[in-house]
Scaffold this active site. Structure first.
Site, PDB file in Angstrom:
ATOM      1  N   GLU A 189       8.144-145.736 100.942  1.00  0.00           N
ATOM      2  CA  GLU A 189       8.262-144.730  99.887  1.00  0.00           C
ATOM      3  C   GLU A 189       7.648-143.415 100.325  1.00  0.00           C
ATOM      4  O   GLU A 189       8.065-142.352  99.868  1.00  0.00           O
ATOM      5  CB  GLU A 189       7.563-145.218  98.601  1.00  0.00           C
ATOM      6  CG  GLU A 189       7.898-144.387  97.353  1.00  0.00           C
ATOM      7  CD  GLU A 189       6.977-143.197  97.118  1.00  0.00           C
ATOM      8  OE1 GLU A 189       7.320-142.355  96.275  1.00  0.00           O
ATOM      9  OE2 GLU A 189       5.900-143.099  97.766  1.00  0.00           O
ATOM     10  N   ASP A 206       3.737-149.412 100.609  1.00  0.00           N
ATOM     11  CA  ASP A 206       3.206-148.595 101.710  1.00  0.00           C
ATOM     12  C   ASP A 206       2.254-147.514 101.202  1.00  0.00           C
ATOM     13  O   ASP A 206       2.244-147.169 100.016  1.00  0.00           O
ATOM     14  CB  ASP A 206       4.328-147.964 102.535  1.00  0.00           C
ATOM     15  CG  ASP A 206       5.263-147.081 101.709  1.00  0.00           C
ATOM     16  OD1 ASP A 206       5.566-147.458 100.557  1.00  0.00           O
ATOM     17  OD2 ASP A 206       5.674-146.023 102.215  1.00  0.00           O
TER      18      ASP A 206
END
Lengths: 360, 360
Positions: free
Chosen positions: B133, B79
């Protein structure tokens, strides 16, 4: 486009001061909604016959025209802060409870009683009832009168019937607000040494304020107590960023021996080395107790005059060159409180004292 | 209920690392929307044949099963933070510009290149690609794998391909956040002496922080630099009220020789006498460079290892007993920046170094 409702309030000025205070409180008149009460006050005063009655917005001015060598003002505001489920008023054990009893329908009742019962005062009297005192200063009805009709409120001396527990409180402190800004360099808090912490810098501003010894100053015989305080502080934008800005709002309450400009210079000196910006301020008012009309007032009222610490509209009279004192029923510390309440005895005492001052 | 659109992205693992990085960035995958990219990564890895491929949510794990005496992890998150009008990527003068180039699609490209080009590594390798994350820690995909499938990520050593400009950064500092509250007594600022100023009291908290000398600590041969900083401060409710409460948020970044409990005890000692409440915290990670697999890695990569100051997911490996280092392309200071950009040479260097480490 409003028309008076069929049950438009009427005020009986022949009633005693406590009954009149209750009637004034029971006409809700939160700032901005003073119209019905101003109408009722105007109608009651026009009914007296011995007064010239003037109107500007929701301010009502009434005055004797007896040609006396002195003219004095009795002033009070008609509005209140919002109601807190504390109306209608209740009289319990000689204490009148409810919104406005202290701030300041008790004082307004005393004004109206003097207007009704002293048709030929020893000094010409101007009664001023005004709007929008409890909101921003720019809306203040007394300020509007001072700008639009200074002749309506011209006088040698003024009594503002704000609550003082029926003790003369002379003049008032001034108030100045500044913002002190510290600036740093943002960085990730994992690498703090790449930045500079603006909040840590603000610690030195706060240390300066904490170490400050506030003055107590004798002005015209009254001792004014000052204060220099941080009132708000805000800094930082995130939990992992070294803050690059912190703003401390500081409020200086200063004795009336200092002008607003002198107060600003003093704050800049105390906070020398920091970035200081003035936000707003209002000069205080000297008590003016050396004026003959004031001295006669104090003599008639009795007791030991005290200084007024909070800023009040006496400063507006002072700015017009009219010495002014605060004197009215009720404890100022209960103003705006949910359990706002005023001793009936305060209302009677104020009425008697003003009566004695204005009659032979 | 989503079905793959006709133009579902496919990844060509035979392309060079920079081309692959650009392809990974050009599949938008802001936290929460990693699905299409996770699908593409899973499909590409299944196409290789020599890897066991596992999937949990939008995390993909692929591993060799060669029976080597050591197993190592290469990990990276899929991400990114939100796009800032900085996609699609642009390659200009050997630098790839765009969201994700640094944090951390360059590292993910290196993982995929190693998966594709080293079918028989000298150490068994587990490739971990995970989601979420860049958002709150509770959503972190690596944390979810550690809880649900600890066997999937078990290893002797881990490399997290977070950006380090292709230099080994060992372990990481821990982070602790506390709130320090000072309490006073509210009063009208015109009568400040009736109250007690909580903001002034906070000045002594800030003085304590400003005087604090942060440690620099050698841990396993790397020197970690600490920091103890106010990150936000809030106090006061109005411009005419002496504030009765002020809250300073303090962030302590601490070296991995201290546990989270030791860090808390230290902060409480520094701020002794003040009201301190822990908000949250995460232990750091020792670099573990004394482990044989780590030493071999450092030797293969070359250069002088540095400490990692920021907290990273290496701490999640450390908590599982797996020594871990950060090593990846791009400058961490450009992560999340609008002008995020990564030198193509960093990507190539990382791929070459890992290739050398994992081949005879």
């Amino acid at each position: 486009m409003t028309t008076s409702p069929p049950d438009a309030p009427t005020l009986d000025l022949a009633a005693d001061g406590v009954t009149l205070t209750a009637a004034l409180c029971d006409v809700p008149s939160v700032s901005g909604d003073e119209g019905p009460l101003a109408d009722a006050v105007e109608a009651a005063l026009r009914g007296l016959g011995h007064l010239e009655v003037l109107r500007d917005g929701d301010a009502v001015v009434a005055r004797t025209r007896l040609g006396r060598p002195e003219r004095v003002v009795l002033a009070g505001h008609l509005d209140t802060v919002p109601i807190a489920d504390n109306l209608p008023t209740r009289l319990v054990d000689g204490v009148l409870h409810g919104r406005g009893t202290v701030d300041m329908k008790g004082g307004v009742a005393v004004q109206l009683r003097i207007a009704a019962t002293v048709p030929e005062p020893t000094r010409d009297v101007t009664f001023v009832f005004y709007d929008h005192e409890e909101v921003d200063a720019a809306s203040n009805g007394l300020g509007r009168l001072a700008r639009a009709h200074p002749d309506w409120i011209a006088a040698d001396f003024a009594v503002l019937l704000e609550p003082t527990s029926a003790v003369v409180e002379g003049g008032c402190n001034g108030t100045l607000r500044v913002e002190v800004t510290t600036r740093g360099v943002a960085a990730h808090s994992a690498r703090a040494w790449r930045g500079h912490n603006a909040i840590h810098d603000a610690g030195r501003v706060l240390a300066r304020l904490e170490a400050y010894a506030a003055r107590q100053v004798d002005v015209d015989g009254l001792v004014y107590r000052e204060g220099l305080n941080a009132v708000t502080i805000h800094g930082g934008i995130a939990n992992n960023v070294i803050p690059d800005r912190c703003v401390v709002a500081v409020n200086y309450r200063f004795a009336p021996d200092r002008s607003l400009a002198q107060a600003e210079a003093h704050v800049r000196e105390v906070l020398d080395g920091f970035e200081v910006a003035v936000v707003d301020g209002s000069a205080g008012a000297r008590p003016g107790l050396d004026h003959p009309a004031a001295a006669a007032f104090v003599a008639a009222v009795g007791g030991e005059p005290k200084p007024k610490y909070g800023w009040t509209d006496v400063a507006r009279f002072s700015a017009l060159g009219v010495p002014a004192v605060n004197y009215g029923p009720g404890d100022a510390l209960l103003a705006h409180a949910d359990d706002e309440r005023c001793p009936a005895a305060d209302i009677a005492r104020c009425e008697q004292a003003l009566h004695a001052w204005l009659t032979p």
